[in-house]
Design an enzyme around this catalytic site. Structure first.
Site, PDB file in Angstrom:
ATOM      1  N   HIS A   1       0.848  -1.195   0.000  1.00  0.00           N
ATOM      2  CA  HIS A   1       0.000   0.000   0.000  1.00  0.00           C
ATOM      3  C   HIS A   1       0.884   1.246   0.000  1.00  0.00           C
ATOM      4  O   HIS A   1       2.091   1.155   0.255  1.00  0.00           O
ATOM      5  CB  HIS A   1      -0.910   0.028   1.234  1.00  0.00           C
ATOM      6  CG  HIS A   1      -0.146   0.214   2.506  1.00  0.00           C
ATOM      7  ND1 HIS A   1       0.422  -0.830   3.203  1.00  0.00           N
ATOM      8  CD2 HIS A   1       0.199   1.342   3.191  1.00  0.00           C
ATOM      9  CE1 HIS A   1       1.049  -0.360   4.264  1.00  0.00           C
ATOM     10  NE2 HIS A   1       0.941   0.963   4.287  1.00  0.00           N
TER      11      HIS A   1
ATOM     12  N   HIS B   1       5.510   5.978  -1.037  1.00  0.00           N
ATOM     13  CA  HIS B   1       6.316   4.795  -1.319  1.00  0.00           C
ATOM     14  C   HIS B   1       5.536   3.562  -0.891  1.00  0.00           C
ATOM     15  O   HIS B   1       4.520   3.668  -0.196  1.00  0.00           O
ATOM     16  CB  HIS B   1       7.646   4.866  -0.550  1.00  0.00           C
ATOM     17  CG  HIS B   1       7.462   4.817   0.930  1.00  0.00           C
ATOM     18  ND1 HIS B   1       7.097   5.934   1.671  1.00  0.00           N
ATOM     19  CD2 HIS B   1       7.537   3.791   1.819  1.00  0.00           C
ATOM     20  CE1 HIS B   1       6.967   5.589   2.940  1.00  0.00           C
ATOM     21  NE2 HIS B   1       7.219   4.296   3.060  1.00  0.00           N
TER      22      HIS B   1
END
Length: 192
Positions: free
Chosen positions: A49, A136
């Site tokens: 995620h 990220h």
């Protein structure tokens, strides 16, 4: 006896998920990386995620207020595109604490979503982080190798294919420490 509204719903965070093809590519790359790189903990592929905001321990009462607030925050946000893009680390260069996959694409749209989310969560008691937002996907944590870590020295790894996906919803996740996968989807919040 504890009031239901005071019960803790769990340790929560808000995130953007990956598209299926991007997730499969990251899983392929990670499987190869695990054979070469020494990290204490590798992320389960179902847990990939991009964090929008970490919330921490959250009561059921606040969760019940959070879901409609998030729906309102993103109801006019159009879906946008992100793409896998390289890898990097957080922490010291030779002993990083996090190995991550990067993202590129419509980062301004993602940053707008983050700003909208922070705006509606602050009145509920959630304090925005003090550091700049760096989108990220965490792949591994805590380097355990004996030699210093050298991300440039990982050229024997095949590069990650830069696969794009459409972001059309947010996810509210609950953390289950020491389980794999570790994150449970509590709610999907659709974009416009």
């Amino acid at each position: 006896m504890t009031n239901v509204s005071e019960q803790v719903a769990g340790r929560l965070f808000i995130a953007v998920g990956l598209g299926e093809a991007a997730s499969m590519e990251l899983e392929r790359w990670q499987a190869e990386a695990e054979q070469i790189l020494s990290f204490a903990k590798w992320v389960h592929p179902e847990d990939y995620h991009i964090t929008v905001q970490f919330l921490g321990d959250t009561s059921q009462k606040v969760l019940d207020q959070l879901i409609p607030a998030l729906k309102e925050a993103v109801r006019e946000v159009e879906p946008f595109s992100l793409e896998l893009s390289g890898t990097g680390t957080f922490g010291t260069a030779n002993a990083p604490r996090v190995l991550w996959a990067g993202v590129r694409g419509d980062i301004p749209a993602l940053e707008n979503v983050v700003a909208s989310v922070l705006k509606v969560t602050e009145p509920l008691g959630f304090i925005p982080e003090d550091r700049p937002y760096r989108p990220h996907i965490t792949v591994a944590r805590k380097y355990t190798g004996q030699a210093g870590f050298d991300i440039e020295g990982t050229h024997i790894l095949q590069p990650m294919e830069e696969i794009a996906w459409s972001v059309d919803h947010l996810v509210v996740y609950k953390t289950h420490m020491h389980q794999k996968p570790m994150y449970e989807k509590l709610a999907l919040i659709p974009l416009a």
